[in-house]
Write an enzyme that holds these catalytic residues in place. Structure first.
Site, PDB file in Angstrom:
ATOM      1  N   CYS A 120       0.822 117.859  58.531  1.00  0.00           N
ATOM      2  CA  CYS A 120       0.210 119.054  59.109  1.00  0.00           C
ATOM      3  C   CYS A 120       1.098 119.617  60.225  1.00  0.00           C
ATOM      4  O   CYS A 120       1.350 120.824  60.289  1.00  0.00           O
ATOM      5  CB  CYS A 120      -1.188 118.736  59.627  1.00  0.00           C
ATOM      6  SG  CYS A 120      -2.104 120.177  60.174  1.00  0.00           S
ATOM      7  N   CYS A 121       1.590 118.726  61.111  1.00  0.00           N
ATOM      8  CA  CYS A 121       2.465 119.184  62.194  1.00  0.00           C
ATOM      9  C   CYS A 121       3.757 119.772  61.632  1.00  0.00           C
ATOM     10  O   CYS A 121       4.296 120.735  62.178  1.00  0.00           O
ATOM     11  CB  CYS A 121       2.810 118.035  63.146  1.00  0.00           C
ATOM     12  SG  CYS A 121       1.523 117.675  64.351  1.00  0.00           S
ATOM     13  N   CYS A 203      -3.212 122.069  69.379  1.00  0.00           N
ATOM     14  CA  CYS A 203      -4.210 122.603  68.464  1.00  0.00           C
ATOM     15  C   CYS A 203      -5.601 122.100  68.878  1.00  0.00           C
ATOM     16  O   CYS A 203      -5.752 120.977  69.374  1.00  0.00           O
ATOM     17  CB  CYS A 203      -3.911 122.138  67.052  1.00  0.00           C
ATOM     18  SG  CYS A 203      -2.387 122.837  66.392  1.00  0.00           S
ATOM     19  N   CYS A 206      -6.907 118.644  67.724  1.00  0.00           N
ATOM     20  CA  CYS A 206      -6.045 117.514  68.100  1.00  0.00           C
ATOM     21  C   CYS A 206      -5.880 117.405  69.612  1.00  0.00           C
ATOM     22  O   CYS A 206      -4.977 116.718  70.087  1.00  0.00           O
ATOM     23  CB  CYS A 206      -4.682 117.653  67.433  1.00  0.00           C
ATOM     24  SG  CYS A 206      -4.791 117.665  65.642  1.00  0.00           S
ATOM     25  N   CYS A 230       4.775 115.664  69.143  1.00  0.00           N
ATOM     26  CA  CYS A 230       4.312 116.493  68.047  1.00  0.00           C
ATOM     27  C   CYS A 230       5.331 116.683  66.933  1.00  0.00           C
ATOM     28  O   CYS A 230       5.029 117.252  65.912  1.00  0.00           O
ATOM     29  CB  CYS A 230       3.927 117.866  68.574  1.00  0.00           C
ATOM     30  SG  CYS A 230       5.291 118.664  69.429  1.00  0.00           S
TER      31      CYS A 230
END
Ligand code: SF4
Length: 245
Positions: A120-121, A203, A206, A230
């Protein structure tokens, strides 16, 4: 890229200089092929304010992951209003990559595994970051040495070796207190979540607030035991992207 620049010599020359002096040197050396990477954290707001005083049309880019808290979007809007000449570039993730990732793993995939979180990152941050850095000779960051253990070896000027560009860290020697003193003195806008015990903001799903005494980055990816970076400043092995050699 300015291939004649020796980043070690430049780092030595800038040692002990103020962030404003480092930024002035950076703009003289690299503008317009230099941009500040901003997530609109407290350090980024200090640098935006300093840049705007030195060069009102300085370049700043940010990564809109699509999952940011509404307070960050409010701050983005406030920055546009306060610094109208700033060249603010908003990078978005590739639509198809987000769509297939979410289709396969679900919208909140990051809670399921570290691998999913990294994917996702990568899709929402790293790939857009790589696009933002294309065509630049240097990028500016708000990293500080005392933020995490693996940031303690950073230099003012580094070679971002995987990307072949320079990375400038003007606030490297500043403390959290200095950052906030500057924000208060100059009445710089900041993310409203900072007033709700969010020292580090990424985000929305998170990021959480922290308790008094907790590490400043304890509110990021808290369900993972060890990784509070990240992927924007680390290489594939988890090491910080920098080169002192
Ligand atoms: S911080 Fe969370 S939501 Fe944002 S890109 Fe990384 S895993 Fe995805």
């Amino acid at each position: 890229m300015n291939t004649t620049l020796d980043h070690n010599l430049a780092a030595q020359k800038l040692e002990g200089r103020s962030p404003q002096e480092i930024l002035t040197w950076t703009l003289e050396e690299f503008y317009p092929r230099v941009s500040l990477a901003s997530s609109f954290g407290a350090e980024d707001m200090v640098l935006i304010d300093m840049l705007a005083q030195i060069r009102p049309d300085a370049r700043v880019f940010t990564l809109d992951t699509g999952r940011l808290p509404s307070e960050t979007y409010d701050l983005m809007a406030a920055v546009r209003q306060k610094y109208p000449q700033l060249q603010l570039e908003i990078m978005f993730p590739a639509t198809e990559a987000v769509q297939s990732m979410v289709q396969e793993h679900g919208i909140n995939l990051f809670y399921d595994s570290v691998e999913n979180r990294k994917q996702c990152c990568y899709v929402r941050k790293v790939e857009p970051l790589n696009r933002a850095l294309q065509g630049l000779d240097a990028w500016i960051t708000g990293l500080r040495r005392d933020q995490t253990d693996n940031r303690s070896n950073m230099q003012i000027v580094e070679l971002d070796a995987p990307r072949g560009i320079f990375k400038i860290n003007p606030l490297i020697d500043w403390s959290n207190d200095q950052v906030w003193a500057y924000i208060r003195d100059r009445q710089v806008p900041y993310n409203a979540l900072h007033d709700k015990n969010y020292p580090s903001i990424g985000c929305a799903p998170c990021t959480r607030s922290i308790e008094p005494g907790e590490d400043l980055r304890a509110g990021r990816w808290w369900w993972e035991l060890s990784n509070q970076e990240c992927g924007l400043h680390v290489d594939a092995d988890g090491k910080l992207v920098s080169a002192k050699a």
